[in-house]
Each structure stands twice: as structure tokens, then as C-alpha cells.
Enzyme design. Structure first.
Site, PDB file in Angstrom:
ATOM      1  N   HIS A 192      -4.066   3.257  -3.314  1.00  0.00           N
ATOM      2  CA  HIS A 192      -4.255   2.702  -1.977  1.00  0.00           C
ATOM      3  C   HIS A 192      -3.495   1.400  -1.758  1.00  0.00           C
ATOM      4  CE1 HIS A 192      -6.186   0.858   1.529  1.00  0.00           C
ATOM      5  NE2 HIS A 192      -6.300  -0.215   0.766  1.00  0.00           N
ATOM      6  N   GLU A 243     -17.796  -3.926  24.789  1.00  0.00           N
ATOM      7  CA  GLU A 243     -16.974  -5.132  24.885  1.00  0.00           C
ATOM      8  C   GLU A 243     -15.786  -5.107  23.925  1.00  0.00           C
ATOM      9  OE1 GLU A 243     -20.257  -5.175  24.318  1.00  0.00           O
ATOM     10  OE2 GLU A 243     -21.172  -6.028  26.124  1.00  0.00           O
ATOM     11  N   HIS A 262       0.834  -1.207   0.000  1.00  0.00           N
ATOM     12  CA  HIS A 262       0.000   0.000   0.000  1.00  0.00           C
ATOM     13  C   HIS A 262       0.867   1.253   0.000  1.00  0.00           C
ATOM     14  CE1 HIS A 262      -2.350  -3.316   1.656  1.00  0.00           C
ATOM     15  NE2 HIS A 262      -3.443  -2.670   1.317  1.00  0.00           N
ATOM     16  N   HIS A 271     -28.877 -15.150  25.117  1.00  0.00           N
ATOM     17  CA  HIS A 271     -27.816 -15.029  26.116  1.00  0.00           C
ATOM     18  C   HIS A 271     -27.097 -16.346  26.378  1.00  0.00           C
ATOM     19  CE1 HIS A 271     -29.453 -11.125  26.624  1.00  0.00           C
ATOM     20  NE2 HIS A 271     -28.781 -10.853  27.723  1.00  0.00           N
TER      21      HIS A 271
HETATM   22  C1  LIG Z   1     -11.721  -4.464   9.745  1.00  0.00           C
HETATM   23  C2  LIG Z   1     -11.173  -4.301   8.379  1.00  0.00           C
HETATM   24  N1  LIG Z   1     -12.009  -4.320   7.336  1.00  0.00           N
HETATM   25  C3  LIG Z   1     -11.544  -4.216   6.076  1.00  0.00           C
HETATM   26  C4  LIG Z   1     -10.204  -4.081   5.843  1.00  0.00           C
HETATM   27  C5  LIG Z   1      -9.661  -4.014   4.417  1.00  0.00           C
HETATM   28  N2  LIG Z   1      -9.223  -2.635   4.166  1.00  0.00           N
HETATM   29  C6  LIG Z   1      -7.927  -2.298   4.239  1.00  0.00           C
HETATM   30  S1  LIG Z   1      -7.704  -0.630   4.064  1.00  0.00           S
HETATM   31  C7  LIG Z   1      -9.353  -0.381   3.854  1.00  0.00           C
HETATM   32  C8  LIG Z   1      -9.924   0.999   3.711  1.00  0.00           C
HETATM   33  C9  LIG Z   1      -9.015   1.965   3.125  1.00  0.00           C
HETATM   34  O1  LIG Z   1      -9.451   3.258   3.381  1.00  0.00           O
HETATM   35  P1  LIG Z   1      -8.740   4.125   4.467  1.00  0.00           P
HETATM   36  O2  LIG Z   1      -8.901   3.509   5.786  1.00  0.00           O
HETATM   37  O3  LIG Z   1      -9.250   5.497   4.314  1.00  0.00           O
HETATM   38  O4  LIG Z   1      -7.215   4.040   4.081  1.00  0.00           O
HETATM   39  P2  LIG Z   1      -6.473   4.788   2.875  1.00  0.00           P
HETATM   40  O5  LIG Z   1      -6.928   4.142   1.613  1.00  0.00           O
HETATM   41  O6  LIG Z   1      -6.866   6.214   2.952  1.00  0.00           O
HETATM   42  O7  LIG Z   1      -5.044   4.554   3.140  1.00  0.00           O
HETATM   43  C10 LIG Z   1     -10.044  -1.574   3.901  1.00  0.00           C
HETATM   44  C11 LIG Z   1     -11.514  -1.690   3.727  1.00  0.00           C
HETATM   45  C12 LIG Z   1      -9.355  -4.066   6.963  1.00  0.00           C
HETATM   46  N3  LIG Z   1      -8.048  -3.968   6.851  1.00  0.00           N
HETATM   47  N4  LIG Z   1      -9.863  -4.158   8.213  1.00  0.00           N
END
Ligand SMILES: Cc1ncc(C[n+]2csc(CCOP(=O)(O)OP(=O)(O)O)c2C)c(N)n1
Ligand SMILES: [Mg+2]
Length: 649
Positions: free
Chosen positions: A251, A398, A20, A460
Site C-alpha cells: 500500500h 454540510e 504508494h 449551537h
Molecule cells: C481522511 C483520511 N484518513 C486517513 C488517511 C490515511 N490513509 C491513506 S490511504 C488509507 C487507507 C488505504 O486503504 P484504501 O483506501 O483501500 O486504499 P488502498 O490501500 O487499497 O490503495 C488511509 C487510512 C487519509 N489519507 N485520509
């Protein structure tokens, strides 16, 4: 300096053909200002206890962290390691992994976990400062969080808690780039984040995330603030990339040769891949030494501090001398007394024997203190501005609780334990999984562990929860059968410094099964509680509240001349680690019947192909507990009938 981060991120992702680049390129400026002027650390000793903690919550931007560790001159993150980004055995793994390099404070990647873990670190800092004083404990927790982090529910729980507790040593730098994987965040995200955080009790500010002066002013402001702070850093994802900057295209995949070259040209970066010119590297290494003097003064203060030994012991995670003596006395007393109590009550008794003598134990509950019995008389709770207590009212949060507990354990000096109902383990699962992955000593007291909770009904009543928790590698799930086993399991959970533990405990009373308490018999995970009177014809294997049913069934079978053994199996994880001969001896060669008021998934492991299982086939129901055990056929009679059937073939 920021361009060095960008260049390394571009090169490493190109080389790995995965990763990334966008986030490190976008947040390079904020990270440079932080590591160059604000973060208290000394690259020569990344584990210095009074360092500021830095959490890269947006773990996908891992190259940002690796570049910082490399550039500041940390051992173990040389350019060779950066070149091997995302390859087997490289400390520069796909996402930051705790334990891969001492400068990685926590494992991140599942969005939201990092920021919630950081809240636990910030809380731990306040609690240890209350215990040891400002001269030893006086540091901050800095977080870089992305849009995804702030969308995840767990971050809302954590932010609400941090605001309530006024954790003013916590600063979150939000990479406000308006982009996530699907594209513009406007597709799914439109609230006013700053107003939301302000409502939680945070101080907030917005800056141009590429303007070093604005960034520095905001960080200085954060340091002075009496509230947790959120700095929204307006950034461009993939900053510098001519066509992919500002788009989701930067990204999560390599920029590609042409785009990478054009990005470097745009940044004016003329050096070959993986090369940082000496003078620039020297400036970064100087930044890495910024805290060296502060660390030396701290070491001097520690050397003459009256609590030196105690501080070092707690931080090292070593238990105090004689920590289990009172617990041993309790076990012995209970062998005499044979109390008929719920294991949640037995757990409270164990805590009363443990907590006063183990000052690093910090309890809590997610608003079920009176049900989980995790509180101990005379141990006060913490409150906003008052961190001298050792109990946390986590509220009904939690997931946030479990992640913050990870942060407390990672911070060092605290053994967190907390409680909720077993069925709500699902609300904590991602954090429990990370605790297991990171090998952290975090203890979850999960009560109301079966249909035995009765009238509250199937919402529960956990049925699949034990199986799902047992599936998590390196998590010890303890399900003790009586007061003595409960004390033994507590001893094992506290001693266990290589991973988390769950104690699954009953709401209902259980008879005492053990009349001796010399040896901790739960230590091997399972043992023969009652041997057959002659050559075994059947072995009953049970856990927790069903062990006494097995004992009752054994009495009937023995009276009929069927030699029957009962095996108590309180911890599968520990039992599985014993040598095979011993395990085979415990389980025996006679037909086995497993009994547990839960689904049978996993039991085939202990019962073999011809074993039988008595338990739940689906969800429970709402009724008094005894009626439910009868209704679902989890009774001594049912066990006897199953044994007879099995023997008569
Ligand atoms: C709980 C979770 N869901 C999904 C992902 C997969 N995932 C990685 S980055 C991302 C989103 C990217 O957007 P952002 O957080 O704004 O990061 P940016 O692209 O700006 O670096 C997703 C959905 C993850 N890592 N963790
Ligand atoms: Mg984003």
C-alpha cells in the site's frame, strides 16, 4: 500499456524512497481502459472546458495520475518530473495538488474528498449544460475511489445527493481490492456496497478489474446509463509483486529492490528504470490525442455560438461588467436608511442586489434556507432532471455540500455560495481547508454566529469556531458589524478569486453603525470606525455584533473625558496583509481592549501584551440572547469598566 504505469509507479516510489505503489499497480488496467478509450480529453489542452473530468479520489495513488499525464504526453510532466516524485517543487507531489499541473483537476489525499468534489463537478456540468446548451457543455466526470473513500462518511453524503439528483454523467470506478492499511478490509468493512449505492439511486456493476474487456463493457454501460454509476473493479493491490501483491505491504511503501525487480520480471517488463520503450510511449501518446478532433469541432462550435463571450467570461471566472453597481446602490441606500437588521438579513439584501446580475452565482443551504437567508426571490432551485435553477437544497449534508461546492468552483463557470450555522463549520472543515489550499472561490454564509443566537444553547453557539477558521491559511473570515459592512464583505468575497470566504453573520438585529458608504472600508480588513475626540487613551477593537457595544462604551468613556477610538476588524486575514505602518496607525499606541463574543485565542495578535479581552471563556448557555450577553459579561458597561481599570492601572 498498463504495465508502463506499473513500472513508472514502482520506479518513482523506489527513487523517492516513499509513496504508494500498490494502488497504481492495482488500478493500472482500469485507468488504461479509461484513458485509452473512454475519457474525453486532449493532452494538448488539459484545460479544454468541455473535457471529461477525472478525479483520483484515492490521492495516495498519485503515481497513477502522474504516470497517465506523462504517458499521454502532457507538457510539464516529463520523465524528469516523474524522477523527482515527492521532491520539493516537483509537480509530482506526494498527493495530487491542484495547481501543480493543469491535468490535476483537484487536490486529493484526504479520503472521501475527491468523490464528493466530483459530485460537485458533475452537478456543475449539468447546470452549465442547462445554461449554455449541449453543444458547449456535454461531458462526464470519472472517479477512481478506494475502499477508504467509500468508508468515509462524506462519500455517503455525496453519493446520496448524486443519486437523488440522478447525476448520470458521473461514474465511480471503485478499486475494490479488499485491502487497506490495517490489512483486510473485512476487519472493519462488511456492508454490501453495491446494494448501498443501488439504494441511493445508482446503477452498479461488478467487474474483474484486470480484464480489459469487462472494464470496457462496463464503461460503455456507464455512458449509456441514466443514473450515476458505480463499477466495482475487483483488483489485486500491488498487482505483479510476487510476495506483496494482495497485501497491505504494497500500500504505502517502496516495494524494495528485490521485490521491485521480481515484480517487473513477473510482468515481463525488461526496460531500465524510468524507461518506456518508444513504441509503447507512442501508443500512449496516440491515446492522448484521441480527443483532438472532438476538441477542434467544439472550438468551431464555440466560435459561432451566440453565448460565446458569456461562456468564456464565466469559465474564466471574470465577473460581468457592472456586477457591483446594484450593491453600491444598496450600500448608499442603507447609509441613509440605517436599518436595524440582523447581518443575515443584510446578507440576503446584498444577495438580492448581486445574484440577479451575476448568473454564475449559485446559492444553497444545508436545510436552513429560512435561517441562513441565502435564497433570492425569483431564483428557482434545481431539482432532479431540472438543472436550470440556481439554488441547491443540499439537505443536512454540510460536509458533502462544502466538498461539492469545491467541485463546482473547480469545474469553472460557477461561484458557489451556501449556508449553514457557523457552529457547523466543523462539519465542513476538511473541505473548507482544501478550498483554501486550492485557492478556490467558494463562499460560506455561516449564520447564528455567537451566543447571540440565544435559546438554542451551547450546542449551537460557536465560541471557538471563529478562532479555528481564522487559523486556516488563505481563508477570509468576514464578520461584519452592520448592514453596510455586510454588503462590503459580500463584495469582497465575490471579487476574491484566490480563495474561499466565510461570512459569519448574526441571527439577532444590530444597529446601523455607518452613515457613509462611499469607500469599501472592509477592504483593508479593519479600520477606525470612530476616532477618539482627542489624543487616544484607549482603543476598542471589535468585530461583528460586538462593535455596537464598543460604540456604546466609547460614548460613556468620552463623556467621562477618556478619549476613545473604536476599530472595526471584520476580516483579520485582509487586515494582516496591510502594511505595518497603516496597521499601527489603525490600532494606535494607547492600550487596547478587544471585544468578541467568542474565545480570545488569536486576539493577542491585535491587542499586544498589555491588552485586555472581553469575550467568552468557555461554552455558552441556553437563554434569551440579551440575558446571555449580560450573563457572560459582554456588555458596554463591562467594556467601560475594563477601560477604567486598564487606565487606573
Ligand atoms: C481522511 C483520511 N484518513 C486517513 C488517511 C490515511 N490513509 C491513506 S490511504 C488509507 C487507507 C488505504 O486503504 P484504501 O483506501 O483501500 O486504499 P488502498 O490501500 O487499497 O490503495 C488511509 C487510512 C487519509 N489519507 N485520509
Ligand atoms: Mg483498498
Amino acid at each position: 500499456m498498463a504495465d508502463a504505469i506499473r513500472a513508472l509507479a514502482i520506479d518513482a516510489v523506489e527513487q523517492a524512497k516513499s509513496g504508494h505503489p500498490g494502488m497504481p499497480m492495482g488500478m493500472a488496467d482500469a485507468a488504461t481502459v479509461l484513458f485509452g478509450g473512454f475519457l474525453k480529453y486532449d493532452a494538448a489542452d488539459p484545460r479544454w472546458p468541455d473535457r471529461d473530468r477525472f478525479v483520483l479520489s484515492a490521492g495516495h495513488g498519485s503515481m497513477l495520475l502522474y504516470a497517465l499525464l506523462h504517458l499521454t504526453g502532457q507538457a510539464g510532466m516529463g520523465i524528469e518530473e516523474i524522477r523527482r516524485f515527492r521532491q520539493l517543487h516537483s509537480p509530482a507531489a506526494g498527493h495530487p495538488e491542484y495547481g501543480e499541473h493543469p491535468g490535476i483537476e483537484t487536490t486529493t489525499g484526504p479520503l472521501g474528498q475527491g468523490i464528493a468534489t466530483a459530485v460537485g463537478m458533475a452537478l456543475a456540468e449539468r447546470m452549465l449544460a442547462a445554461r449554455f446548451g449541449k453543444s458547449l457543455v456535454d461531458h462526464r466526470t470519472w472517479v477512481i475511489a478506494s475502499d477508504g473513500d467509500l468508508q468515509e462518511g462524506i462519500s455517503h453524503e455525496a453519493a446520496s445527493l448524486a443519486g437523488h439528483l440522478a447525476l448520470d454523467r458521473l461514474c465511480v470506478l471503485w478499486d475494490d481490492n479488499g485491502i487497506s492499511i490495517d490489512g483486510d478490509t473485512a476487519l472493519s468493512f462488511s456492508e454490501d456496497v453495491l446494494k448501498r449505492f443501488a439504494a441511493y439511486g445508482w446503477a452498479t456493476r461488478r467487474v474483474d478489474g484486470h480484464d480489459h474487456e469487462q472494464l470496457a463493457a462496463a464503461m460503455a454501460w456507464a455512458q449509456r446509463n441514466r443514473k450515476p454509476t458505480l463499477i466495482a473493479c475487483r483488483t489485486i493491490i500491488g498487482f505483479g509483486a510476487p510476495t506483496k501483491a494482495g497485501t497491505a505491504g504494497s500500500h504505502g511503501s517502496p516495494l524494495g529492490g528485490a521485490e521491485a525487480a521480481a515484480a517487473k520480471a513477473a510482468l515481463g517488463w525488461t526496460h531500465p528504470p524510468f524507461e518506456v520503450p518508444g513504441e509503447l510511449k507512442a501508443r500512449w501518446e496516440e491515446a492522448g490525442r484521441r480527443g483532438a478532433g472532438t476538441r477542434r469541432s467544439w472550438l468551431k462550435r464555440l466560435a459561432r455560438h451566440p453565448q460565446k463571450e458569456e461562456f468564456e467570461r464565466a469559465i474564466a471566472g471574470k465577473l460581468p461588467e457592472g456586477w457591483h453597481e446594484k450593491l453600491a446602490a444598496l450600500r448608499a441606500a442603507q447609509a441613509e436608511e440605517k436599518p436595524k437588521i440582523a447581518t443575515r438579513i443584510a446578507s440576503q439584501r446584498a444577495l438580492e442586489a448581486l445574484v440577479p446580475g451575476v448568473p454564475e452565482m449559485v446559492g444553497g443551504s444545508a436545510d436552513l434556507t429560512g435561517s441562513n437567508n441565502t435564497n433570492v426571490k425569483g431564483i428557482p432551485a434545481i431539482a432532479p432532471g431540472s438543472f436550470g435553477g440556481r439554488f441547491v437544497h443540499w439537505g443536512v449534508r454540510e460536509h458533502g455540500m462544502a466538498a461539492a461546492m469545491n467541485g463546482m468552483a473547480l469545474h469553472g463557470g460557477i461561484i458557489p455560495y451556501s449556508g449553514t450555522f457557523l457552529v457547523f463549520a466543523d462539519y465542513m472543515r476538511p473541505a473548507i481547508r482544501l478550498a483554501a489550499l486550492m485557492r478556490q472561490r467558494v463562499i460560506h454564509v455561516l449564520t447564528h454566529d455567537s451566543i447571540g443566537l440565544g435559546e438554542d444553547g451551547p450546542t449551537h453557539q460557536p465560541v471557538e469556531t471563529l478562532a479555528s477558521l481564522r487559523a486556516i491559511p488563505n481563508l477570509c473570515v468576514f464578520r461584519p458589524a452592520d448592514a453596510i459592512e455586510t454588503a462590503e464583505c459580500w463584495e469582497l468575497a465575490v471579487k476574491r478569486n484566490e480563495g474561499p470566504s466565510v461570512l459569519a453573520l448574526t441571527r439577532q438585529n444590530l444597529p446601523a453603525l455607518r452613515g457613509e458608504a462611499g469607500e469599501n472600508r472592509c477592504a483593508r480588513g479593519g479600520y477606525v470606525l470612530a476616532e477618539a475626540s482627542g489624543t487616544r487613551r484607549v482603543t476598542l477593537v471589535a468585530t461583528g455584533s460586538e462593535v455596537h457595544l464598543a460604540m456604546a462604551a466609547r460614548a460613556t468613556l468620552e463623556a467621562e473625558g477618556i478619549a476613545t477610538a473604536v476599530v472595526s476588524l471584520p476580516c483579520w486575514e485582509l487586515f494582516a496583509r496591510q502594511d505595518e505602518t497603516w496597521r499601527a496607525e489603525v490600532l494606535g499606541t494607547a492600550p487596547r481592549i478587544g471585544i468578541e463574543a467568542a474565545i480570545g485565542m488569536g486576539w493577542e495578535r491585535w491587542l499586544g501584551a498589555d491588552g485586555a479581552f472581553i469575550g467568552m471563556g468557555g461554552f455558552g448557555a441556553s437563554a434569551p440572547a440579551e440575558e446571555l450577553f449580560r450573563h457572560f459579561g459582554i456588555t458596554a458597561e463591562a467594556i467601560v469598566a475594563a477601560a477604567r481599570k486598564r487606565l487606573n492601572g
